[in-house]
Design an enzyme around this catalytic site. Structure first.
Site, PDB file in Angstrom:
ATOM      1  N   CYS A   1      22.817  39.948  28.823  1.00  0.00           N
ATOM      2  CA  CYS A   1      24.356  40.164  29.369  1.00  0.00           C
ATOM      3  C   CYS A   1      24.182  39.297  30.831  1.00  0.00           C
ATOM      4  O   CYS A   1      23.218  39.642  31.516  1.00  0.00           O
ATOM      5  CB  CYS A   1      24.483  41.760  29.688  1.00  0.00           C
TER       6      CYS A   1
ATOM      7  N   GLU B   1      34.108  42.400  20.193  1.00  0.00           N
ATOM      8  CA  GLU B   1      33.882  43.583  20.088  1.00  0.00           C
ATOM      9  C   GLU B   1      34.828  44.215  19.112  1.00  0.00           C
ATOM     10  O   GLU B   1      34.469  45.269  18.355  1.00  0.00           O
ATOM     11  CB  GLU B   1      34.287  44.590  21.407  1.00  0.00           C
TER      12      GLU B   1
ATOM     13  N   HIS C   1      28.609  37.304  24.981  1.00  0.00           N
ATOM     14  CA  HIS C   1      29.539  37.569  23.635  1.00  0.00           C
ATOM     15  C   HIS C   1      30.340  36.108  23.277  1.00  0.00           C
ATOM     16  O   HIS C   1      30.694  36.017  22.142  1.00  0.00           O
ATOM     17  CB  HIS C   1      30.912  38.505  24.281  1.00  0.00           C
TER      18      HIS C   1
ATOM     19  N   ASP D   1      22.859  44.960  26.166  1.00  0.00           N
ATOM     20  CA  ASP D   1      24.182  44.065  26.440  1.00  0.00           C
ATOM     21  C   ASP D   1      24.960  45.339  26.561  1.00  0.00           C
ATOM     22  O   ASP D   1      25.027  46.420  26.328  1.00  0.00           O
ATOM     23  CB  ASP D   1      24.319  43.197  25.229  1.00  0.00           C
ATOM     24  N   SER D   2      26.260  44.897  27.506  1.00  0.00           N
ATOM     25  CA  SER D   2      27.556  45.910  27.406  1.00  0.00           C
ATOM     26  C   SER D   2      27.967  46.074  26.030  1.00  0.00           C
ATOM     27  O   SER D   2      28.748  47.148  26.061  1.00  0.00           O
ATOM     28  CB  SER D   2      28.366  45.222  28.369  1.00  0.00           C
TER      29      SER D   2
ATOM     30  N   CYS E   1      28.570  33.900  29.109  1.00  0.00           N
ATOM     31  CA  CYS E   1      28.697  35.381  28.756  1.00  0.00           C
ATOM     32  C   CYS E   1      28.200  35.475  27.415  1.00  0.00           C
ATOM     33  O   CYS E   1      28.528  34.670  26.501  1.00  0.00           O
ATOM     34  CB  CYS E   1      30.194  35.852  28.986  1.00  0.00           C
TER      35      CYS E   1
HETATM   36  N1  DGL Z   1      28.306  40.033  27.367  1.00  0.00           N
HETATM   37  C1  DGL Z   1      28.304  40.127  28.818  1.00  0.00           C
HETATM   38  C2  DGL Z   1      27.764  38.985  29.340  1.00  0.00           C
HETATM   39  O1  DGL Z   1      27.034  38.270  29.019  1.00  0.00           O
HETATM   40  C3  DGL Z   1      29.329  40.999  29.229  1.00  0.00           C
HETATM   41  C4  DGL Z   1      30.686  40.918  28.788  1.00  0.00           C
HETATM   42  C5  DGL Z   1      31.325  42.337  29.426  1.00  0.00           C
HETATM   43  O2  DGL Z   1      30.935  43.337  29.130  1.00  0.00           O
HETATM   44  O3  DGL Z   1      32.242  41.959  30.279  1.00  0.00           O
HETATM   45  O4  DGL Z   1      28.469  38.609  30.629  1.00  0.00           O
END
Ligand code: DGL
Length: 252
Positions: free
Chosen positions: A71, A149, A183, A8-9, A181
């Site tokens: 992600c 984060e 997160h 993931d990011s 997303c």
């Molecule tokens: N966790 C990510 C997603 O599912 C990306 C969040 C990000 O880096 O902007 O989109």
């Protein structure tokens, strides 16, 4: 026992790992968090594709037999390229519009996702396919990724940040909210609180992704389950804050 790569990011993909582990408790996992480049949400597609290639190569060098792109933004930007360029199966994220369209009673589904996901062709096609009979209200979860984060998933700052992006969806009549997303599931309690007693259903696609991973492993003949003398193991890698990754993992 299989070796599964997940990336993931940032730490968001751990919300997907959490569901995967429920169905595949005995495997060996390699998790890569690209925290040094997080968020991906507003970054150019080419940049994201390039990061995904580098991370894929790292996971392959470390023996991954299958890779979960945990992600939504990276899936939307890069999964097609990854599938063309690497001889391994990739499991991507899909926003759960299809189940949400079946569940809504008001006929309005709210989608929270990053700007990159909401403007991607993949998302637009998905919406066209599954949401033709309902209304979709969309909003970027502004500041959500940064909260997660930084480990701030509850408290006044998290509540006011969540409230700002959720309110337009509730005002549009959404009774079903899709978390687009990875997160965002870490903010689910705060999202519920911000809905202030309204009867909303929140859908996290991670359990469906975990189920799909098992199906693909069966299709590919990737053996999983207990091996003599070996059991669950995860190695955590971050391009940024390794301690944060370990601390969020510790809380899971
Ligand atoms: N966790 C990510 C997603 O599912 C990306 C969040 C990000 O880096 O902007 O989109």
């Amino acid at each position: 026992m299989a070796k599964i790569g997940i990336f993931d990011s940032g730490v968001g993909g751990l919300s997907v790992f959490r569901e995967i582990r429920k169905v595949l408790p005995e495997e060996e996992y390699i998790y890569y968090s690209d925290s040094a480049n997080c968020p991906y949400g507003e970054k150019p597609v080419e940049f994201i594709i390039d990061r995904c290639r580098k991370i894929t190569e790292f996971l392959l060098e470390n023996g991954a037999e299958i890779i979960v792109v945990a992600c939504n933004t990276a899936t939307a930007a890069a999964i097609k390229t990854l599938r063309e360029e690497y001889p391994i199966r990739f499991i991507g994220m899909e926003p759960a519009i299809k189940p949400a369209a079946q569940m809504t009673r008001t006929g309005v589904v709210g989608v929270l996702a990053t700007a990159g996901t909401l403007k991607s062709d993949k998302y637009l096609r998905h919406k066209e396919k599954y949401a033709s009979d309902i209304r979709i209200a969309e909003h970027v979860g502004e500041g959500f990724v940064e909260l997660v984060e930084n480990g701030k998933t509850s408290g006044p700052e998290a509540e006011s940040t969540v409230q700002r992006s959720l309110e337009p969806l509730l005002a549009a009549g959404a009774d079903t909210i899709v978390l687009g997303c990875t997160h965002y599931p870490f903010l689910i309690d705060t999202i519920r609180k911000a809905a202030q007693g309204r009867d909303i259903t929140i859908i996290d696609p991670a359990p469906a992704i975990a189920k799909h991973l098992v199906e693909v492993m069966d299709e590919e003949g990737i053996a999983y389950g207990p091996d003599s003398g070996k059991s669950f193991h995860i190695s955590l890698h971050s391009s940024g804050n390794q301690e944060l990754l370990e601390s969020i993992f510790g809380k899971l």
